[in-house]
Design an enzyme around this catalytic site. Structure first.
Site, short mmCIF file in Angstrom:
data_model
loop_
_atom_site.label_atom_id
_atom_site.label_comp_id
_atom_site.label_asym_id
_atom_site.label_seq_id
_atom_site.Cartn_x
_atom_site.Cartn_y
_atom_site.Cartn_z
N PRO A 2 21.74 42.62 -51.58
CA PRO A 2 21.00 43.76 -51.03
C PRO A 2 21.16 43.84 -49.51
CG PRO A 2 19.65 42.53 -52.59
CD PRO A 2 20.88 41.71 -52.36
N LYS A 52 18.20 41.11 -43.69
CA LYS A 52 18.12 40.75 -45.11
C LYS A 52 17.01 39.74 -45.39
CE LYS A 52 23.07 41.64 -45.64
NZ LYS A 52 24.37 41.14 -46.13
N ARG A 266 33.99 38.84 -48.55
CA ARG A 266 33.74 40.01 -49.39
C ARG A 266 34.92 40.96 -49.31
NH1 ARG A 266 28.36 40.72 -50.29
NH2 ARG A 266 29.05 42.03 -52.03
#
Length: 278
Positions: A2, A52, A266
């Site tokens: 998220p 986060k 990523r």
């Protein structure tokens, strides 16, 4: 994982549901039993986020610190039967009142800490584009770290010590929106380009909070921004992207194939033709 807009909205919803109440806090899974015992029955002062990271403040200088990591979720049920909800799955932490139940599953961090520890955590994080009223959210702090680094800008944007709350989707989409070469080192990024990146994030993340979706396509951005300005309902049935998860597909602007490569752990997505800006 998220991104910051999700945690910001979660903190808002937890604050609405539990601030001023003294929820029963348990650990059905058992891994957080001791921490739960420290805050159960204690009044919640409020909930906030930074990037986060999520913080729920309790009376008595105790703070629940949560980082959802890759698989964590924190769901809130507000039905009239919320207090009777059975436990489903591996619930690390449960907040429960007569009106609300919040279940935390699979977090990377779930700990009861002091305000001093919270300050230590925040001291390691870069500015948050969603927290403009906080003096710590100064884009110049990020710029100082960026223009001294030879790491590519796509990697720096994922470094939470540089910029808090930005994840893989926002970095790919914002770099495309501004036509920035994702592999330009921080030392080669112009100050004006960094300001444009920051301003775009400041504009886009609140739309993510409002819609629970990452909105980056210009027409959709304009539609959502207009609806928010007019005070109407914000409805977005679908979310498209310029480059994210579109590897091998034609660029929506120039038709070149979207590329992908692992950067900072990523999959980065970009258009080699459009993104040449230094």
């Amino acid at each position: 994982m998220p991104e910051g807009h999700t945690l910001f909205a979660l903190a808002r919803d937890l604050d609405t549901a539990f601030a001023g109440t003294s929820p029963t806090v348990t650990s059905p899974q058992g891994k957080f039993a001791h921490g739960a015992s420290l805050i159960s029955g204690t009044e919640v002062e409020g909930a906030t986020s930074w990037g986060k990271h999520l913080f729920v403040d309790f009376v008595g200088d105790r703070v629940l610190w949560v980082h959802l990591g890759l698989i964590g979720t924190f769901t809130i049920d507000t039905s009239s039967y919320a207090g009777e909800l059975p436990v489903v799955g591996q619930v690390r932490c449960r907040f429960a009142t007569e009106d609300h139940v919040a279940d935390l599953r699979g977090p990377m961090v779930c700990d009861v800490v002091t305000p001093e520890k919270v300050d230590e955590v925040l001291g390691r994080l870069g500015p948050d584009p969603l927290r403009l009223t906080d003096v710590r959210s100064d884009p110049d702090l990020a710029w100082t770290r960026i223009h001294r680094s030879r790491k590519p800008i796509a990697e720096l944007l994922m470094d939470q010590a540089v910029l808090a709350g930005v994840g893989n989707v926002y970095r790919s989409e914002v770099l495309f929106r501004l036509r920035v070469n994702p592999f330009r080192p921080g030392t080669a990024i112009k100050r004006s380009t960094w300001q444009a990146i920051w301003d775009d994030l400041v504009a886009l993340l609140p739309l993510g909070v409002a819609t629970s979706k990452i909105v980056t396509i210009h027409d959709q951005v304009d539609e959502v921004a207009r609806a928010l300005e007019e005070g109407g309902d914000v409805r977005l049935d679908s979310r498209d992207s310029y480059v994210y998860k579109r590897a091998g597909e034609p660029c929506l602007v120039c038709g070149s194939r979207i590329r992908t490569e692992v950067v900072a752990g990523r999959n980065l997505f970009w258009c080699g033709n459009c993104q040449r800006r230094s």
